[in-house]
Design a protein around this motif. Structure first.
Motif, PDB file in Angstrom:
ATOM      1  N   VAL A  65       5.300   3.013   8.206  1.00 55.26           N
ATOM      2  CA  VAL A  65       5.013   3.884   9.352  1.00 55.26           C
ATOM      3  C   VAL A  65       5.957   5.083   9.370  1.00 55.26           C
ATOM      4  O   VAL A  65       5.532   6.225   9.590  1.00 55.26           O
ATOM      5  CB  VAL A  65       5.103   3.087  10.672  1.00 55.26           C
ATOM      6  N   ALA A  66       7.241   4.858   9.106  1.00 52.21           N
ATOM      7  CA  ALA A  66       8.216   5.956   9.116  1.00 52.21           C
ATOM      8  C   ALA A  66       7.920   6.987   8.032  1.00 52.21           C
ATOM      9  O   ALA A  66       8.001   8.194   8.282  1.00 52.21           O
ATOM     10  CB  ALA A  66       9.633   5.411   8.947  1.00 52.21           C
ATOM     11  N   THR A  67       7.559   6.543   6.835  1.00 45.88           N
ATOM     12  CA  THR A  67       7.262   7.511   5.769  1.00 45.88           C
ATOM     13  C   THR A  67       5.940   8.213   6.017  1.00 45.88           C
ATOM     14  O   THR A  67       5.786   9.380   5.643  1.00 45.88           O
ATOM     15  CB  THR A  67       7.246   6.839   4.379  1.00 45.88           C
ATOM     16  N   LEU A  68       5.000   7.519   6.641  1.00 41.27           N
ATOM     17  CA  LEU A  68       3.752   8.204   6.995  1.00 41.27           C
ATOM     18  C   LEU A  68       4.011   9.319   7.993  1.00 41.27           C
ATOM     19  O   LEU A  68       3.436  10.403   7.891  1.00 41.27           O
ATOM     20  CB  LEU A  68       2.761   7.204   7.593  1.00 41.27           C
ATOM     21  N   ILE A  69       4.860   9.062   8.968  1.00 42.40           N
ATOM     22  CA  ILE A  69       5.146  10.064   9.992  1.00 42.40           C
ATOM     23  C   ILE A  69       5.974  11.215   9.423  1.00 42.40           C
ATOM     24  O   ILE A  69       5.675  12.379   9.679  1.00 42.40           O
ATOM     25  CB  ILE A  69       5.868   9.417  11.194  1.00 42.40           C
ATOM     26  N   THR A  70       7.009  10.906   8.644  1.00 39.65           N
ATOM     27  CA  THR A  70       7.919  11.960   8.179  1.00 39.65           C
ATOM     28  C   THR A  70       7.447  12.675   6.921  1.00 39.65           C
ATOM     29  O   THR A  70       7.626  13.879   6.793  1.00 39.65           O
ATOM     30  CB  THR A  70       9.324  11.391   7.923  1.00 39.65           C
ATOM     31  N   GLN A  71       6.832  11.935   5.980  1.00 38.35           N
ATOM     32  CA  GLN A  71       6.477  12.544   4.701  1.00 38.35           C
ATOM     33  C   GLN A  71       4.972  12.584   4.455  1.00 38.35           C
ATOM     34  O   GLN A  71       4.537  13.079   3.407  1.00 38.35           O
ATOM     35  CB  GLN A  71       7.167  11.788   3.564  1.00 38.35           C
ATOM     36  N   HIS A  72       4.182  12.056   5.353  1.00 43.38           N
ATOM     37  CA  HIS A  72       2.725  12.023   5.239  1.00 43.38           C
ATOM     38  C   HIS A  72       2.245  11.380   3.944  1.00 43.38           C
ATOM     39  O   HIS A  72       1.286  11.842   3.329  1.00 43.38           O
ATOM     40  CB  HIS A  72       2.136  13.433   5.384  1.00 43.38           C
ATOM     41  N   MET A  73       2.941  10.327   3.528  1.00 39.76           N
ATOM     42  CA  MET A  73       2.537   9.596   2.331  1.00 39.76           C
ATOM     43  C   MET A  73       3.028   8.157   2.441  1.00 39.76           C
ATOM     44  O   MET A  73       3.855   7.837   3.286  1.00 39.76           O
ATOM     45  CB  MET A  73       3.111  10.234   1.071  1.00 39.76           C
ATOM     46  N   VAL A  74       2.511   7.312   1.568  1.00 43.67           N
ATOM     47  CA  VAL A  74       2.927   5.915   1.515  1.00 43.67           C
ATOM     48  C   VAL A  74       3.325   5.610   0.080  1.00 43.67           C
ATOM     49  O   VAL A  74       2.681   6.079  -0.864  1.00 43.67           O
ATOM     50  CB  VAL A  74       1.783   4.979   1.960  1.00 43.67           C
ATOM     51  N   GLU A  75       4.380   4.836  -0.066  1.00 45.08           N
ATOM     52  CA  GLU A  75       4.822   4.430  -1.397  1.00 45.08           C
ATOM     53  C   GLU A  75       3.747   3.585  -2.063  1.00 45.08           C
ATOM     54  O   GLU A  75       2.873   3.025  -1.407  1.00 45.08           O
ATOM     55  CB  GLU A  75       6.118   3.614  -1.291  1.00 45.08           C
ATOM     56  N   ARG A  76       3.856   3.442  -3.371  1.00 45.42           N
ATOM     57  CA  ARG A  76       2.928   2.573  -4.082  1.00 45.42           C
ATOM     58  C   ARG A  76       3.144   1.132  -3.638  1.00 45.42           C
ATOM     59  O   ARG A  76       4.229   0.747  -3.231  1.00 45.42           O
ATOM     60  CB  ARG A  76       3.133   2.708  -5.579  1.00 45.42           C
ATOM     61  N   TRP A  77       2.112   0.321  -3.744  1.00 43.80           N
ATOM     62  CA  TRP A  77       2.153  -1.052  -3.234  1.00 43.80           C
ATOM     63  C   TRP A  77       3.241  -1.883  -3.888  1.00 43.80           C
ATOM     64  O   TRP A  77       3.870  -2.693  -3.235  1.00 43.80           O
ATOM     65  CB  TRP A  77       0.790  -1.727  -3.383  1.00 43.80           C
TER      66      TRP A  77
END
Length: 149
Positions: free
Chosen positions: A90-102
């Motif tokens: 959730v934090a990376t979606l909000i700050t960087q607009h992306m999600v790490e690889r699974w």
């Protein structure tokens, strides 16, 4: 001090240990206040979710008997790994607009669980060894008082 109160206070053990390590290494490397402030600022990624998680666990384990505390000590680190990973997503979606690889998220969850188990071992050992030195939970005291009369 009751068993559940000790378990609740043991939730602060990772935070206290991290603060002591930060002070130790700042003195060891003769780092100034900038080093400490930089590490404090970067720690929000771990300690903000940890403080939220600890508050939830604190409320759940309040006045629980010894057997449930031992079960909680086995389950809480797994729950922390899941909670931390979800909070990070959730934090990376909000700050960087992306999600790490699974697979990176799985590695993060694994290390969060492993570290939580390492930090949980010391309070768990203390609780197990000194089980009789702590007061029982109020629900256990009421149950024993009812059978004594």
């Amino acid at each position: 001090m009751s068993q559940s109160r000790f378990f609740q206070l043991s939730l602060f053990f990772p935070f206290v240990l991290w603060c002591l390590a930060l002070l130790f290494f700042s003195f060891l490397y003769r780092a100034g206040a900038d080093f400490i402030l930089d590490n404090l600022a970067n720690a929000y990624r771990v300690f903000v979710p940890y403080l939220i998680f600890s508050a939830i666990v604190w409320k759940i384990i309040k006045d629980k008997p010894y057997n449930l505390l031992i079960l909680a000590a086995l389950i809480v680190p797994l729950a922390w790994g899941v909670f931390f990973t979800l909070f990070y997503v959730v934090a990376t979606l909000i700050t960087q607009h992306m999600v790490e690889r699974w697979y990176i998220l799985l590695i993060m969850g694994f290390w969060a669980c492993l570290v939580a188990y390492v930090f949980e071992i010391i309070p768990l050992l203390i609780l197990t060894i000194f089980k009789d030195d702590f007061k029982s939970a109020p629900s256990q005291l009421r149950r024993h008082a009812g059978t004594a009369s």
